[in-house]
Enzyme design. Structure first.
Site, PDB file in Angstrom:
ATOM      1  N   ASP A 138       0.756  -1.207   0.006  1.00 51.11           N
ATOM      2  CA  ASP A 138      -0.095  -0.122   0.039  1.00 51.11           C
ATOM      3  C   ASP A 138       0.895   1.353  -0.180  1.00 51.11           C
ATOM      4  O   ASP A 138       0.751   2.224   0.784  1.00 51.11           O
ATOM      5  CB  ASP A 138      -1.023   0.091   1.246  1.00 51.11           C
ATOM      6  CG  ASP A 138      -1.814  -1.258   1.209  1.00 51.11           C
ATOM      7  OD1 ASP A 138      -2.114  -1.685  -0.175  1.00 51.11           O
ATOM      8  OD2 ASP A 138      -2.416  -1.449   2.117  1.00 51.11           O
ATOM      9  N   ASP A 159      -0.360  -4.242  -3.926  1.00 50.74           N
ATOM     10  CA  ASP A 159      -1.576  -2.972  -3.937  1.00 50.74           C
ATOM     11  C   ASP A 159      -0.824  -1.998  -3.702  1.00 50.74           C
ATOM     12  O   ASP A 159      -1.358  -0.884  -3.277  1.00 50.74           O
ATOM     13  CB  ASP A 159      -2.411  -3.172  -2.829  1.00 50.74           C
ATOM     14  CG  ASP A 159      -3.422  -4.991  -2.917  1.00 50.74           C
ATOM     15  OD1 ASP A 159      -3.418  -5.413  -4.006  1.00 50.74           O
ATOM     16  OD2 ASP A 159      -3.682  -5.265  -2.048  1.00 50.74           O
TER      17      ASP A 159
END
Length: 297
Positions: A138, A159
């Site tokens: 992230d 991600d």
């Protein structure tokens, strides 16, 4: 703090930050941001001299029109070490509109064990030029608003570009450090009516092992890669449904004139799209985010 004027009124104020205390008005970046008045309406240029700034930075919503600029991303580094929560861990959080970041490295050094955001952008309008944004899981929370990333280096494992903004990434280098099949994007578009998505034009994808182009955080996730070089790190299937086969009908994952060993579509998942010239045209310019009206030269 210097005040400048020209015919266009490009910069109203220039503030210099110098870690050594020799050249600037402030030694900390946050102190310079705090010095900008609330409900600011002037274009403020905060010049950050080279150095490693160990700070957690917040640009609050009531301080728009700030440009935060280093001289070179390799020598101007903002770094922090925090993990566990995507909203609390960011090294830099931008809430103000009309923000520009230039020539900066923004990093979160927490590592691989927890979510650790380097940059959170929850800004109506924001631009990043020639920045390096690095973490593992992230890395970039591109949360909401309209954003433009140009010539940036973005690195992570899982991600590492995620959120629900409407953003154009142009000539950016995306580098996966995933050890096994980590997704580059996790876009969160939740309904067909939303006008959000991640659009990559003229970019480059590299990786240390293997990765996918994206997986759906939201059921209507929208991601398009156009004219992008994809190294062999990109897995043949290209995309991951995150164990949600229902998104095969709703997600929009497109590719247009990409090239390189990872761009071959012979083994791509059948629910991804190879776009025609007509289909791809809306995703190639700043018109998808009305960028011509607010992105400054």
């Amino acid at each position: 703090m210097a005040i400048t004027c020209n015919a266009q009124g490009k910069w109203s104020k220039i503030i210099t930050v110098d870690q050594s205390g020799k050249k600037g008005s402030y030694v900390k970046i946050q102190d310079a941001i705090d010095a900008v008045p609330s409900n600011n309406v002037q274009h403020i240029f905060i010049r950050v001299e080279p150095g490693i700034y160990k700070e957690k930075i917040v640009v609050p919503e009531d301080k728009p029109f700030i440009t935060l600029s280093g001289r070179n991303a390799n020598t101007t580094v903002i770094t922090w070490n925090d993990g566990g929560d995507i909203f609390k861990s960011p090294t830099v959080s931008v809430f103000a509109s009309d923000f520009t970041g230039r020539y900066l490295t923004i990093q979160n050094t927490y590592g691989m064990t927890k979510k650790a955001v380097a940059l959170r952008v929850t800004s109506e309008k924001a631009v990043f030029f020639a920045c390096k944004i690095t973490s593992y899981q992230d890395t970039l929370l591109d949360e909401s608003g309209r954003h433009f990333y140009y010539n940036c280096f973005i690195e992570g494992g899982t991600d590492f570009i995620f959120g629900n903004a409407a953003s154009l990434f142009k000539q950016c280098h995306l580098h996966s450090i995933s050890q096994e099949n980590g997704a580059i994007t996790a876009q969160r578009r939740s309904s067909e009516e939303e006008k959000t998505g991640f659009y990559f034009v003229g970019c480059k994808i590299t990786g240390v092992k293997s990765c996918t182009l994206g997986r759906p955080w939201g059921p209507y996730a929208r991601v398009v890669f156009s004219q992008t070089y994809m190294s062999s790190a990109v897995l043949p299937q290209g995309w991951d449904d995150w164990g949600k086969p229902s998104i095969h009908r709703t997600a929009f994952y497109g590719e247009y004139k990409c090239y390189g060993p990872g761009a071959r579509r012979t083994r791509r998942v059948e629910w991804s799209l190879s776009l025609s010239n007509h289909q791809a045209s809306p995703y190639l310019t700043m018109s998808l985010m009305d960028g011509k009206t607010w992105v400054r030269a």
